[in-house]
Design a protein around this motif. Sequence first.
Motif, PDB file in Angstrom:
ATOM      1  N   UNK A 182      11.884  -1.927 -11.749  1.00  0.00           N
ATOM      2  CA  UNK A 182      11.087  -1.097 -11.871  1.00  0.00           C
ATOM      3  C   UNK A 182      10.387  -1.740 -11.128  1.00  0.00           C
ATOM      4  N   UNK A 183       9.500  -0.533 -10.226  1.00  0.00           N
ATOM      5  CA  UNK A 183       8.917  -1.190  -9.215  1.00  0.00           C
ATOM      6  C   UNK A 183       7.537  -0.643  -9.138  1.00  0.00           C
ATOM      7  N   UNK A 184       6.164  -1.007  -9.057  1.00  0.00           N
ATOM      8  CA  UNK A 184       4.667  -0.555  -9.151  1.00  0.00           C
ATOM      9  C   UNK A 184       4.365  -0.066  -8.101  1.00  0.00           C
ATOM     10  N   UNK A 185       3.920   2.047  -7.765  1.00  0.00           N
ATOM     11  CA  UNK A 185       4.057   2.015  -6.681  1.00  0.00           C
ATOM     12  C   UNK A 185       2.516   0.770  -5.570  1.00  0.00           C
ATOM     13  N   UNK A 186       3.103   1.684  -4.922  1.00  0.00           N
ATOM     14  CA  UNK A 186       2.047   0.677  -3.352  1.00  0.00           C
ATOM     15  C   UNK A 186       0.784   1.049  -3.330  1.00  0.00           C
ATOM     16  N   UNK A 201      -6.876  -5.286 -15.612  1.00  0.00           N
ATOM     17  CA  UNK A 201      -6.177  -4.552 -14.438  1.00  0.00           C
ATOM     18  C   UNK A 201      -6.249  -3.005 -15.246  1.00  0.00           C
ATOM     19  N   UNK A 202      -6.486  -2.594 -15.977  1.00  0.00           N
ATOM     20  CA  UNK A 202      -6.048  -2.019 -17.672  1.00  0.00           C
ATOM     21  C   UNK A 202      -5.985  -0.090 -17.830  1.00  0.00           C
ATOM     22  N   UNK A 203      -5.122   0.318 -19.304  1.00  0.00           N
ATOM     23  CA  UNK A 203      -4.795   2.100 -19.196  1.00  0.00           C
ATOM     24  C   UNK A 203      -5.661   2.060 -20.397  1.00  0.00           C
ATOM     25  N   UNK A 204      -6.604   2.955 -20.489  1.00  0.00           N
ATOM     26  CA  UNK A 204      -7.011   3.015 -21.895  1.00  0.00           C
ATOM     27  C   UNK A 204      -6.270   4.236 -21.882  1.00  0.00           C
ATOM     28  N   UNK A 205      -5.460   3.926 -23.478  1.00  0.00           N
ATOM     29  CA  UNK A 205      -4.883   5.235 -24.004  1.00  0.00           C
ATOM     30  C   UNK A 205      -5.603   5.408 -25.521  1.00  0.00           C
ATOM     31  N   UNK A 251      -7.709   4.589 -14.600  1.00  0.00           N
ATOM     32  CA  UNK A 251      -7.540   3.021 -14.121  1.00  0.00           C
ATOM     33  C   UNK A 251      -8.885   2.010 -14.758  1.00  0.00           C
ATOM     34  N   UNK A 252      -9.027   1.537 -15.300  1.00  0.00           N
ATOM     35  CA  UNK A 252     -10.947   0.800 -15.554  1.00  0.00           C
ATOM     36  C   UNK A 252      -9.839  -0.704 -15.120  1.00  0.00           C
ATOM     37  N   UNK A 253     -11.462  -1.409 -14.254  1.00  0.00           N
ATOM     38  CA  UNK A 253     -11.098  -2.979 -13.570  1.00  0.00           C
ATOM     39  C   UNK A 253     -12.593  -3.407 -14.543  1.00  0.00           C
ATOM     40  N   UNK A 269      -4.988   0.887  -5.181  1.00  0.00           N
ATOM     41  CA  UNK A 269      -5.804   0.308  -5.861  1.00  0.00           C
ATOM     42  C   UNK A 269      -5.970  -0.262  -6.742  1.00  0.00           C
ATOM     43  N   UNK A 270      -5.473  -2.016  -7.507  1.00  0.00           N
ATOM     44  CA  UNK A 270      -6.021  -2.820  -7.991  1.00  0.00           C
ATOM     45  C   UNK A 270      -6.796  -2.976  -6.950  1.00  0.00           C
TER      46      UNK A 270
END
Length: 450
Positions: free
Chosen positions: A111-115, A27-31, A20-22, A120-121
């Motif tokens: 659909x839930x985001x893992x804790x 807060x995002x993902x680079x693909x 992940x990147x901030x 981390x965010x």
Amino acid sequence: MSSNWGYKQEYAPAISMDGFTCTGNRFYVVVDGNQHEREGAQQLYNLLTYTPPPPTLTKKGTVAKRQPVPHKDHAAHFYCAQLIHYGLKPLKTREPAKKRLLAAFGAGQTLSVPASILQLEISMKEEWKKANKVAEKKYQEEAVERDRREREERQQRDIREKERREEQEEEQKTMMKEFFGVFDAYALDDSDEDEPEAPRLSKAQMPKEIASLSNDQMRKLLFKLLADVPEVEDVMKNEIEKAQAQGRKSKTKPKAGPSKNQKALSVAQWKGSYTVYAPKLADNWDDAEGPLELEVYPSAKSSHLWAAFNFGIISGVIRSSDAPPKTIGDKIHFDWRGRESGEGEMTFGDRNKGAITFLGDGKIHARMTGDLCSKFEFFGKQCAVKENIGDPVEKVSEWKQEWRGINWSSYNAASQARWGKWGGDWKIDGPAYSDTSEERPGSDDDEDTS
């Protein structure tokens, strides 16, 4: 860049951790080089379960020609990023990735985001916030230092520029002393430079100010009154007739010569060719380095003087607004029209003015201003050799034609011609009102004899 964290600008670079990147509040993902923030669960479910609607029909029940814009699905890297955001194993192809996401929703369509990812965010945003404060402080300190250096550099440039101007002025004075032999006090006369706007005159002041006007100024004023105030025609006619009668009576009286403090200056002592230097002009343009060319002659009736000049960057014609010089030290004001040496662009108008002082012994000193050259001085000396100078009468006639051909209509035509277009016919100005004789109003500009 503003954000919910209250940052007005981002100073710190992005931080990355566990895929992940901030940056700021993002807060995002680079693909594959593409940045994707987390899509909300409901919006993501709508994308995964999207079904195209049936075609739009007309009133008759047939398929309409104009249909809604078709749905455009996201690329594979978007769905791959969403898998990572929701803690699922990423897949690089779109359809398998979509099936895995839809399966993760399950029967409850949630659909839930893992804790661990949510934590981390939070921690990454806090870490970036701290880094950004440090980077901002450093940036501001560097900005203060940059401002200090720039201020010092400006001060140094100002000092060097002041020294350069002082050296240039000293060189000009030295050159003038060497050129003239003995420096003449007339050359420093700045009495009519940059005069403030005159206040409105009272009735009591008018007689004194009228008496101070030159003959040429009086003529122009009378012509303007005659054109703008028809009621004065009869009064002016009577006064002119009286003046003419008095003039005829005084023709037999001897004419007064120059005062004891003034030394007479004959036409032969000032007309002809001059070697000229213009240091300030040469400082800005290499082709204005001396010696430069100036040639001066009286008009046909000696009511004013004409001159042609070539100063490298500009060349053109001078026409005085005062009568030619009669005594040493006379300052003659003039207007000028000309062209720049590059594309030959014309220059004329109210800003193209100047004044030339005749110092005696064939020496002159002048100031000149205009749109293409700003303000500068030039000084010169009459050429000793006067052979093959040509016919002055023909030269003055040519200068008049050149003067009259430099105007707005010719300027517009020339501008269009430079772009390969036709901008109309070139027009020649008519002669100016000057040198009115008893026989007829008009101008000696039309005369070819002197």
